[in-house]
Scaffold this motif. Structure first.
Motif, PDB file in Angstrom:
ATOM      1  N   ARG A  43     -18.858  20.768 -15.369  1.00  0.00           N
ATOM      2  CA  ARG A  43     -17.988  20.656 -14.188  1.00  0.00           C
ATOM      3  C   ARG A  43     -17.845  21.998 -13.470  1.00  0.00           C
ATOM      4  N   GLY A  44     -18.225  21.998 -12.205  1.00  0.00           N
ATOM      5  CA  GLY A  44     -18.108  23.210 -11.388  1.00  0.00           C
ATOM      6  C   GLY A  44     -19.067  24.324 -11.789  1.00  0.00           C
ATOM      7  N   GLY A 104     -26.492  15.208  -2.849  1.00  0.00           N
ATOM      8  CA  GLY A 104     -26.626  14.955  -4.286  1.00  0.00           C
ATOM      9  C   GLY A 104     -25.459  15.596  -5.034  1.00  0.00           C
ATOM     10  N   GLY A 105     -25.308  15.184  -6.305  1.00  0.00           N
ATOM     11  CA  GLY A 105     -24.145  15.598  -7.088  1.00  0.00           C
ATOM     12  C   GLY A 105     -24.010  17.097  -7.268  1.00  0.00           C
ATOM     13  N   GLY A 106     -25.125  17.843  -7.143  1.00  0.00           N
ATOM     14  CA  GLY A 106     -25.082  19.293  -7.299  1.00  0.00           C
ATOM     15  C   GLY A 106     -24.200  19.989  -6.268  1.00  0.00           C
ATOM     16  N   VAL A 107     -23.856  19.298  -5.174  1.00  0.00           N
ATOM     17  CA  VAL A 107     -22.959  19.931  -4.189  1.00  0.00           C
ATOM     18  C   VAL A 107     -21.605  20.239  -4.823  1.00  0.00           C
ATOM     19  N   HIS A 108     -21.286  19.555  -5.942  1.00  0.00           N
ATOM     20  CA  HIS A 108     -19.981  19.759  -6.592  1.00  0.00           C
ATOM     21  C   HIS A 108     -20.027  20.864  -7.656  1.00  0.00           C
ATOM     22  N   ASN A 109     -21.206  21.402  -7.900  1.00  0.00           N
ATOM     23  CA  ASN A 109     -21.348  22.488  -8.876  1.00  0.00           C
ATOM     24  C   ASN A 109     -21.203  23.819  -8.124  1.00  0.00           C
ATOM     25  N   GLY A 110     -19.958  24.331  -8.085  1.00  0.00           N
ATOM     26  CA  GLY A 110     -19.653  25.521  -7.286  1.00  0.00           C
ATOM     27  C   GLY A 110     -20.507  26.729  -7.663  1.00  0.00           C
TER      28      GLY A 110
END
Ligand SMILES: Nc1ncnc2c1ncn2[C@@H]1O[C@H](COP(=O)(O)OP(=O)(O)OP(=O)(O)O)[C@@H](O)[C@H]1O
Ligand SMILES: CC(=O)N[C@H]1[C@@H]2OC[C@@H](O2)[C@@H](O)[C@@H]1O[C@H](C)C(=O)O
Length: 375
Positions: A212-213, A298-304
């Motif tokens: 997460r993040g 894609g979901g990687g946009v949420h991995n700060g």
């Protein structure tokens, strides 16, 4: 006669196997517009089974294959039901479902090239009472193409900025770029891993399905020698057209490169994050040197932590989410499969030969009719 004004549904479970993305989509002048969307999570046991199969840790016999195909189809049908209920949409007002299914193997090169997406489409049609279009990749592979990525056509339609070179970067389990050139040319390919290895290492060492993040990665230090070793994989230097998947980039691949060396788990996670960021940045430098901006989805946009590292490596290019252009970054793929279903019903091609390497444009997908009496 196809009702071109009707609603469509797009479904996909991607290489992260985090859930089934379902999108209800309307069309205005052939452009898809997201009406409602959700992610229908996989039961943990099913996610684990799919991952083991996709990474060849479990060899399926034909009976197990048949059961898994139907079980995935049933879950896709559940996702449709949930989407219709949440959005208050009667099944009869949906013209068709475009179902990508679940990729369990992707080997588009060699003497017998193939790509395998499963999730029984007849089950989806029967349970939803909506026509299903599925099997979108094989016509392109039969025509000598990679069968992937298919999204560049949709990126071009929704995100091209005439006179400017722009990159669309999907950070799913695998990363792929679309280069929308200033002159209108569209190219694209899979650059390598995005979240798939990060997820797998996080699960092994922290028992969490994803980092997460990027906090786990941020707690470690990237190892230069290990990174160089990972970047030596020949896939990264291959010229496009090219595509890849979990049958190549998985934990067994990583373990073989770690060998007997000992690293702290956090340092490996940091190095995997750098591997994703570097391989993407190298691909953009080589194939889109004149790009002025990069749009993330894609979901990687949420991995700060990953986004921050990409921002450093891609500087001075602007890095933003497709959300800044009014396109939900989490549901662009599902939206695209609604568009692909509509293309199929209109008898129009879905692939871009300049991307996949196919011999020519192809109408993609096969139609599975809904039971007529129940409509
Ligand atoms: N808050 C978060 N922090 C870090 N990573 C996240 C977060 N939310 C989602 N992700 C990552 O995004 C992944 C899911 O992304 P996505 O749904 O785009 O993948 P996919 O569609 O399965 O893959 P592909 O595009 O390769 O088919 C998760 O597995 C996770 O790694
Ligand atoms: C075979 C397969 O499922 N490929 C996926 C995967 O996930 C990301 C990347 O690798 C991309 O090539 C493709 O998916 C998207 C939807 C595409 O076809 O554009």
């Amino acid at each position: 006669m196809t009702d071109v004004s009707a609603l469509y549904i797009g479904l996909i479970s991607g290489t992260s196997v985090d859930g089934i993305d379902a999108a209800l989509v309307s069309f205005e002048q052939d452009r898809p517009q997201l009406v409602h969307a959700l992610t229908h999570p996989w039961p943990e046991a099913m996610r684990e089974q799919i991952l083991r199969v996709a990474q060849d840790e479990t060899k399926l016999d034909l009976d197990a294959y048949g059961r898994l195909d139907v079980a995935i189809g049933q879950m896709f049908a559940d996702a449709v039901k949930e989407l219709l209920t949440q959005s208050g949409t009667p099944a009869v007002s949906v013209r068709a479902i475009g179902s990508h299914g679940q990729t369990i193997r992707h080997r588009p090169s060699g003497e017998y090239p193939f790509t395998l997406q499963i999730g029984d489409s007849s089950v989806i049609a029967e349970r939803s009472t909506i026509d299903v279009v599925a099997d979108f990749r094989r016509a392109d592979v039969a025509a000598g193409g990679q069968g992937a990525p298919l999204l560049p056509a949709v990126h071009a339609m929704l995100l091209a900025r005439p006179g400017h070179t722009r990159v669309v970067l999907n950070l799913g389990g695998i990363a792929n770029i679309t280069v929308l050139s200033a002159n209108g040319h569209v190219s694209g390919f899979d650059t390598g891993p995005a979240n798939g290895l990060l997820d797998a290492w996080s699960l092994r060492h922290r028992g969490e399905a994803f980092d997460r993040g990027g906090a786990f990665a941020a707690s470690g230090r990237m190892d230069e020698a290990l990174l160089a070793n990972l970047l030596e994989d020949p896939y990264f230097a291959l010229p496009p057209p090219k595509s890849t998947g979990r049958e190549h980039f998985h934990l067994g691949w990583l373990d073989a490169r770690l060998g007997s060396a000992t690293f702290s788990p956090a340092d490996v996670q940091a190095t995997l994050l750098e591997l994703t960021a570097k391989s993407v940045a190298n691909a953009i430098a080589e194939h889109a040197g004149d790009a002025s901006d990069v749009l993330l989805c894609g979901g990687g946009v949420h991995n700060g932590a990953l986004v921050q590292r990409l921002r450093e490596l891609l500087h001075p290019r602007e890095l933003t989410s497709t959300g800044t252009q009014g396109i939900d970054p989490d549901y662009l793929e599902a939206t695209a499969f609604a568009w692909l279903a509509r293309q199929r019903l209109l008898g129009l091609p879905g692939n871009l030969p300049a991307v996949t390497g196919a011999r020519g444009p192809r109408v993609l997908g096969a139609v599975y009719a809904a039971p007529r009496t129940s409509r």
